[in-house]
Design an enzyme around this catalytic site. Structure first.
Site, short mmCIF file in Angstrom:
data_model
loop_
_atom_site.label_atom_id
_atom_site.label_comp_id
_atom_site.label_asym_id
_atom_site.label_seq_id
_atom_site.Cartn_x
_atom_site.Cartn_y
_atom_site.Cartn_z
N ASP A 1 2.54 -12.23 38.25
CA ASP A 1 2.03 -10.85 38.26
C ASP A 1 1.83 -10.33 36.84
OD1 ASP A 1 1.98 -10.71 40.99
OD2 ASP A 1 3.80 -9.51 41.20
N ASP B 1 -0.18 -12.89 50.42
CA ASP B 1 0.94 -12.52 49.58
C ASP B 1 2.26 -12.69 50.33
OD1 ASP B 1 2.11 -11.69 47.22
OD2 ASP B 1 0.91 -9.86 47.06
#
Length: 715
Positions: A524, A454
């Site tokens: 997301d 990430d």
């Protein structure tokens, strides 16, 4: 595929798949484009390149010549590929042909300044299967003094003169990535750019230009391109008053400078370009084939993406051994193949305010380390994955307290936090060694098959005070180089570990990071209806086979929208399927439905992940419907996903017209989820299905169905 060269005319020709690319050296020594488009006959002749000449004192010839790579000099007003400043203040750079080398399917052309020994080696690599051409430049300083590079673009793509070009590109923001933009090109310049230190989701480094406004996806001439770079970048689309179009891409000049010492060189990113005469749909299918065959690790031998479960939405930061094992048992029961533990397992990580940088296992949560959980996951028939964010540090961490100088910063100035974190300066050799070291240790000591890598903020205060002032702006290049080298070294030492590129969603998706990672996280936002548009936009530039898509809870956290489990699964099954719901809240019926759909996905997986994508009905512009078709590489199976937002005013269901079938071959139709119109035959020719069309039965709000067309006699 080979590179041809005519010594008499000084013309080079590259052919690949259905594409020809021709360039030559004109009478001034400039390298210019002669043709880029549909493949020509091998015997078709090309005369020597010729400069068009200038129109007036206001239009020096260099501005009208479709140059392949040009320095800032000789009266150039268009975007140069290379701009430098010499130590004596001279900034004029005029590059002419010096030599070339042909090795198999690779062409290297060397240009040199007319006075000083500055050389540029241009690299051309044509992909035989798709005709996608990779171009890059290596800038070499053979003078006796250092020079400063102020602009360095990889290549320029030239299009034939026309006044009806349509430009497409992709924009977005967090949770709303991949919005397809379309506009007519006019005289002037369109600048696509990220100044954020990374790719950015505000605009992606991809473009497509179509000649004329076509009535559907699969007709018309389209030229397209994408940058293979994961740092700050820029693409300029220029149309001059003569309707010539040039597209130049590479490092953004903003805040950029690179000191090139004698006998040193700088390589640009690769700038990929392709052509299709089958519309934007054909262009994206070509690009998908190129990405899966030549960019993604493993290429044509790559593994299909496993069905994974991720614990984030179930547990957040509150992870522990017992809770993760319970989730793993539930995930295994529906056929999941990979269990991924997300954030919260390391350091003093209880929320997003602490712990980043301290990559040791939290002993309170996992008193015996990760091994018991990993062993449990393996015993359930799944492999194990882990979330990491290696490039970041929380100020509240042991690492930052010990090494505050390791972050990107300007000494004496405030340090802007994003998500309560700062960025490590990966350009520093000591930081690079630390990041590689803890990742290597983690993978060596634990049987980990997958890392979710990430990256949850962009750059600020991009200072690098440890090097001389004249080299500090090199941070933009050296950071990305070290990122790539870490990924490459990890993959070499741990060849069975797979990696996902994630950046708060789709903020770092490009052909550079995709060379070193196996899948990407596009957003997301996991709302299944929003995802239809997000995934549609993503597919113009990147293959569904690398796109992770999760089934999460309803109502969705993003907008409180409620949808059925069938709808959520079918939305996610159009890419690489993942599940991120809180399985502890599922009913027995939910588990039964999920198990059935997971089994169906496994049967369709090769078709969806490796097949050709046809966008039959777009979800853009407020469309009530979205329909996609995935056609297997051997043509034996088509999987069609259809979605309805809401029934209104008694309007009828859409008629679906598949593409790509063999007209005279019989196909049987099978509804896997939802219902076909009762009048549909069970078998008919490809011609029938494509031209008569298929009627489906969709009524209500947020409805979805899945059916297949199977070629008769196929096994």
């Amino acid at each position: 595929m080979k590179v041809g060269y005519d010594a008499a005319t000084h013309v080079f020709r590259l052919d690949g798949a259905d594409i020809s690319y021709v360039l030559g050296v004109n009478e001034k020594g400039e390298l210019q484009n002669l043709y880029w488009g549909k493949r020509l006959d091998a015997q078709d002749p090309f005369a020597a390149a010729k400069s068009p000449g200038g129109g007036s004192g206001f239009d020096p010839a260099v501005n009208l010549t479709p140059t392949e790579f040009v320095g800032w000099g000789a009266g150039l007003y268009a975007v140069p590929n290379l701009k430098v400043t010499f130590p004596d203040g001279n900034r004029d750079l005029v590059l002419h042909y010096l030599s070339h080398e042909i090795q198999g399917d690779t062409l290297r052309v060397t240009l040199k300044d007319i006075g000083r020994d500055v050389r540029v080696e241009l690299l051309y690599e044509m992909n035989a299967e798709t005709g996608v051409l990779a171009r890059s430049a290596k800038i070499e300083n053979h003078t006796k003094l250092p020079l400063t590079i102020e602009e360095a673009f990889a290549a320029t793509w030239n299009l034939p003169s026309s006044n009806d070009y349509q430009l497409r590109y992709l924009t977005g923001r967090w949770a709303a990535e991949w919005k397809l933009q379309e506009e007519a090109l006019h005289t002037g310049k369109v600048v696509l750019e990220s100044r954020r230190g990374s790719t950015g989701d505000e605009v992606n480094p991809w473009f497509a230009i179509e000649r004329g406004a076509q009535p559907d996806q699969d007709t018309g001439d389209v030229w397209f391109g994408a940058l293979g770079w994961s740092g700050s970048w820029q693409i300029n689309v220029e149309q001059n008053a003569a309707n010539q179009v040039r597209v130049t891409g590479g490092f953004t000049p903003f805040d950029f400078a690179y000191l090139l010492k004698p006998e040193q060189s700088l390589e640009t990113p690769k700038f990929y370009g392709g052509y299709s005469n089958s519309g934007i749909g054909g262009a994206s299918r070509l690009l998908h084939r190129f990405e899966l065959g030549s960019i993604v690790p493993g290429g044509m031998h790559r593994k299909l993406r496993p069905i994974l479960y991720n614990s984030w939405e179930a547990t957040g930061f509150d992870v522990n051994e017992a809770g993760q094992e319970t989730l793993a048992e539930k995930a295994a029961s529906i056929g999941v193949e990979r269990f991924v533990m997300d954030d919260g397992w390391f350091g003093q990580r209880k929320d997003d305010h602490a712990g980043l940088g301290d990559w040791y296992v939290n002993q309170q949560k996992f008193p015996h380390g990760l091994k018991p959980l990993i062993d449990k996951v393996h015993s359930l028939g799944m492999d194990f994955g882990l979330w990491v964010e290696p490039e970041m540090v929380n100020p509240n961490s042991d690492l930052y307290k010990a090494h505050p100088d390791w972050t990107l910063n300007f000494p004496g100035r405030p340090r802007t936090e994003g998500r309560s974190q700062l960025m490590l300066n990966l350009a520093r050799p000591d930081v690079r060694a630390y990041v590689y070291g803890f990742l290597d240790k983690l993978l060596t000591e634990n049987d980990i098959a997958f890392l979710k890598w990430d990256y949850n903020r962009n750059w600020s205060e991009p200072g690098w005070s440890a090097v001389p002032i004249e080299q500090q702006k090199e941070v933009y290049v050296e950071y990305v180089r070290n990122l790539y080298s870490i990924l490459a070294e990890l993959r070499s030492k741990h060849p069975n570990v797979e990696i996902e590129s994630c950046s708060g969603g789709g903020a770092r998706v490009d052909l550079g990071i995709m060379r070193l990672t196996d899948e990407v996280w596009p957003s997301d936002n996991t709302d299944p209806f929003d995802r239809l548009r997000i995934q549609d936009g993503f597919s113009y530039a990147y293959a569904p086979g690398v796109m992770m898509a999760w089934v999460t809870d309803s109502p969705n956290w993003m907008n409180n929208r409620s949808t059925s489990l069938d709808y959520r699964f079918l939305s996610s099954m159009q890419g690489s399927l993942g599940i991120g719901a809180n399985l502890s809240k599922w009913s027995a019926e939910d588990f039964s439905t999920a198990k059935k759909l997971v089994a169906q996905y496994k049967l369709l997986r090769p078709t969806i992940q490796d097949g050709a994508l046809y966008r039959l009905i777009s979800p853009e512009e407020g469309s009530e419907f979205s329909v996609t078709e995935s056609l297997s590489t051997d043509g034996k199976q088509a999987a069609v996903f259809a979605f309805l937002h809401s029934s209104q005013l008694g309007d009828g269901d859409p008629r679906i017209f598949p593409r790509g079938l063999e007209p005279a071959t019989k196909y049987s139709i099978h509804a896997l989820v939802g219902s076909l119109d009762s009048r549909m035959p069970e078998r008919a020719s490809g011609e029938y299905w494509m031209h008569r069309g298929i009627d489906v039965s969709l009524r209500g709000d947020f409805q979805a169905m899945l059916f297949t067309l199977e070629r008769e006699g196929a096994k």
